[in-house]
Design a protein around this motif. Structure first.
Motif, PDB file in Angstrom:
ATOM      1  N   THR A  12       0.803  -1.224   0.000  1.00 25.70           N
ATOM      2  CA  THR A  12       0.000   0.000   0.000  1.00 25.70           C
ATOM      3  C   THR A  12       0.833   1.270   0.000  1.00 25.70           C
ATOM      4  OG1 THR A  12      -0.147  -0.093   2.407  1.00 25.70           O
ATOM      5  CG2 THR A  12      -1.963  -1.098   1.144  1.00 25.70           C
ATOM      6  N   LYS A  13       2.098   1.169   0.413  1.00 20.00           N
ATOM      7  CA  LYS A  13       2.922   2.367   0.503  1.00 20.00           C
ATOM      8  C   LYS A  13       4.388   2.005   0.288  1.00 20.00           C
ATOM      9  CE  LYS A  13       0.110   4.415   4.130  1.00 20.00           C
ATOM     10  NZ  LYS A  13       0.068   4.730   5.554  1.00 20.00           N
ATOM     11  N   VAL A  14       5.101   2.969  -0.222  1.00 17.02           N
ATOM     12  CA  VAL A  14       6.560   2.940  -0.214  1.00 17.02           C
ATOM     13  C   VAL A  14       6.990   4.322   0.257  1.00 17.02           C
ATOM     14  CG1 VAL A  14       8.676   2.711  -1.549  1.00 17.02           C
ATOM     15  CG2 VAL A  14       6.691   1.321  -2.155  1.00 17.02           C
ATOM     16  N   HIS A  15       7.817   4.353   1.283  1.00 19.40           N
ATOM     17  CA  HIS A  15       8.344   5.629   1.770  1.00 19.40           C
ATOM     18  C   HIS A  15       9.834   5.658   1.487  1.00 19.40           C
ATOM     19  CE1 HIS A  15       8.661   9.284   4.098  1.00 19.40           C
ATOM     20  NE2 HIS A  15       9.779   8.780   4.587  1.00 19.40           N
ATOM     21  N   LEU A  16      10.275   6.701   0.808  1.00 22.75           N
ATOM     22  CA  LEU A  16      11.684   6.866   0.495  1.00 22.75           C
ATOM     23  C   LEU A  16      12.313   7.865   1.452  1.00 22.75           C
ATOM     24  CD1 LEU A  16      11.352   7.201  -3.383  1.00 22.75           C
ATOM     25  CD2 LEU A  16      12.022   5.155  -2.097  1.00 22.75           C
ATOM     26  N   ASP A  17      13.388   7.462   2.103  1.00 25.15           N
ATOM     27  CA  ASP A  17      14.212   8.373   2.896  1.00 25.15           C
ATOM     28  C   ASP A  17      15.476   8.608   2.087  1.00 25.15           C
ATOM     29  OD1 ASP A  17      12.983   8.955   5.539  1.00 25.15           O
ATOM     30  OD2 ASP A  17      12.951   6.775   5.680  1.00 25.15           O
ATOM     31  N   VAL A  18      15.671   9.842   1.670  1.00 22.26           N
ATOM     32  CA  VAL A  18      16.796  10.196   0.810  1.00 22.26           C
ATOM     33  C   VAL A  18      17.674  11.193   1.554  1.00 22.26           C
ATOM     34  CG1 VAL A  18      17.471  11.199  -1.402  1.00 22.26           C
ATOM     35  CG2 VAL A  18      15.331   9.903  -1.222  1.00 22.26           C
ATOM     36  N   SER A  19      18.952  10.909   1.578  1.00 25.41           N
ATOM     37  CA  SER A  19      19.929  11.840   2.130  1.00 25.41           C
ATOM     38  C   SER A  19      21.060  11.926   1.114  1.00 25.41           C
ATOM     39  CB  SER A  19      20.454  11.343   3.477  1.00 25.41           C
ATOM     40  OG  SER A  19      21.446  12.212   3.969  1.00 25.41           O
ATOM     41  N   ALA A  20      21.431  13.138   0.754  1.00 28.86           N
ATOM     42  CA  ALA A  20      22.444  13.285  -0.284  1.00 28.86           C
ATOM     43  C   ALA A  20      23.425  14.392   0.060  1.00 28.86           C
ATOM     44  CB  ALA A  20      21.774  13.581  -1.625  1.00 28.86           C
ATOM     45  N   SER A  21      24.661  14.165  -0.315  1.00 29.32           N
ATOM     46  CA  SER A  21      25.701  15.181  -0.216  1.00 29.32           C
ATOM     47  C   SER A  21      26.031  15.597  -1.642  1.00 29.32           C
ATOM     48  CB  SER A  21      26.926  14.602   0.490  1.00 29.32           C
ATOM     49  OG  SER A  21      27.967  15.539   0.492  1.00 29.32           O
TER      50      SER A  21
ATOM     51  N   ASP B  30      16.714  23.658  -5.430  1.00 27.07           N
ATOM     52  CA  ASP B  30      17.046  22.827  -6.588  1.00 27.07           C
ATOM     53  C   ASP B  30      17.104  21.355  -6.205  1.00 27.07           C
ATOM     54  OD1 ASP B  30      17.096  24.954  -8.338  1.00 27.07           O
ATOM     55  OD2 ASP B  30      19.295  25.095  -8.417  1.00 27.07           O
ATOM     56  N   PHE B  31      17.656  21.069  -5.027  1.00 28.21           N
ATOM     57  CA  PHE B  31      17.704  19.686  -4.559  1.00 28.21           C
ATOM     58  C   PHE B  31      16.295  19.122  -4.390  1.00 28.21           C
ATOM     59  CE2 PHE B  31      17.375  16.830  -0.873  1.00 28.21           C
ATOM     60  CZ  PHE B  31      18.012  15.723  -1.406  1.00 28.21           C
ATOM     61  N   GLN B  32      15.412  19.881  -3.747  1.00 30.61           N
ATOM     62  CA  GLN B  32      14.047  19.403  -3.532  1.00 30.61           C
ATOM     63  C   GLN B  32      13.331  19.176  -4.867  1.00 30.61           C
ATOM     64  OE1 GLN B  32      12.704  18.258  -0.766  1.00 30.61           O
ATOM     65  NE2 GLN B  32      14.516  18.798   0.435  1.00 30.61           N
ATOM     66  N   GLU B  33      13.571  20.036  -5.835  1.00 27.93           N
ATOM     67  CA  GLU B  33      12.973  19.867  -7.158  1.00 27.93           C
ATOM     68  C   GLU B  33      13.455  18.562  -7.804  1.00 27.93           C
ATOM     69  OE1 GLU B  33      13.397  21.702 -11.615  1.00 27.93           O
ATOM     70  OE2 GLU B  33      13.718  23.074  -9.944  1.00 27.93           O
ATOM     71  N   VAL B  34      14.763  18.316  -7.741  1.00 29.24           N
ATOM     72  CA  VAL B  34      15.305  17.071  -8.300  1.00 29.24           C
ATOM     73  C   VAL B  34      14.746  15.865  -7.554  1.00 29.24           C
ATOM     74  CG1 VAL B  34      17.420  15.698  -8.564  1.00 29.24           C
ATOM     75  CG2 VAL B  34      17.404  18.101  -9.245  1.00 29.24           C
ATOM     76  N   ALA B  35      14.675  15.952  -6.234  1.00 28.47           N
ATOM     77  CA  ALA B  35      14.170  14.829  -5.435  1.00 28.47           C
ATOM     78  C   ALA B  35      12.727  14.492  -5.815  1.00 28.47           C
ATOM     79  CB  ALA B  35      14.268  15.164  -3.943  1.00 28.47           C
ATOM     80  N   GLU B  36      11.877  15.501  -5.937  1.00 26.09           N
ATOM     81  CA  GLU B  36      10.469  15.268  -6.295  1.00 26.09           C
ATOM     82  C   GLU B  36      10.322  14.738  -7.718  1.00 26.09           C
ATOM     83  OE1 GLU B  36       7.500  15.262  -4.695  1.00 26.09           O
ATOM     84  OE2 GLU B  36       8.666  15.505  -2.850  1.00 26.09           O
TER      85      GLU B  36
END
Length: 140
Positions: A94-103, A111-117
């Motif tokens: 029913t769900k997939v939750h992605l936890d993303v951490s990037a350097s 810009d990072f949030q735009e790329v992530a979405e």
């Protein structure tokens, strides 16, 4: 391009046992069963395999999207948490939750949030899943 994986199952649902293998050999007769899926016994299960596929796909797709913006990540860490719920007609992811951490040197937070979405919806495994896919993305 086609890739394949296989599964062999023997026995009934609760006491039966299975193995999964991948074309590449990364998994070779990896055990799974009711106990590895619903009781946290050692072995794999379909949900964690989907999670691994989604996390790997997302990281690669984000790398592509960053390259299109002229930046390269030092590191992208992705954890995909796959939820299997009992629903009206049985069980469903029913769900997939992605936890993303990037350097990523040289990228702004917006810009990072735009790329992530964008990556959340453009990654091929995201496109495959009909589950609700959510995410938390952090720039380290």
């Amino acid at each position: 391009m086609k890739r394949n994986a296989s599964a062999v199952w023997q026995g009934d649902l609760k006491s039966g046992k299975g193995v999964v293998s991948t074309q590449s050999g990364a998994l070779k007769d990896s055990p799974y069963g009711f106990n590895t899926r619903f009781e946290d016994a050692p072995g794999t299960n379909p949900e964690e395999l989907v999670g691994a596929a989604h996390a790997g796909c997302y990281a690669m797709a984000m790398s592509l999207a960053l390259g299109e913006k002229g930046v390269t990540a030092d590191r992208i860490d992705v954890k995909a948490t796959v939820t299997l719920d009992e629903v009206d007609d049985g069980f469903a992811v029913t769900k997939v939750h992605l936890d993303v951490s990037a350097s990523i040197p040289g990228i702004s937070e917006p810009d990072f949030q735009e790329v992530a979405e964008t990556t959340k919806t453009s990654c091929p495994i995201s496109k495959l899943l009909s589950a609700d896919i959510t995410m938390d993305a952090k720039l380290a």
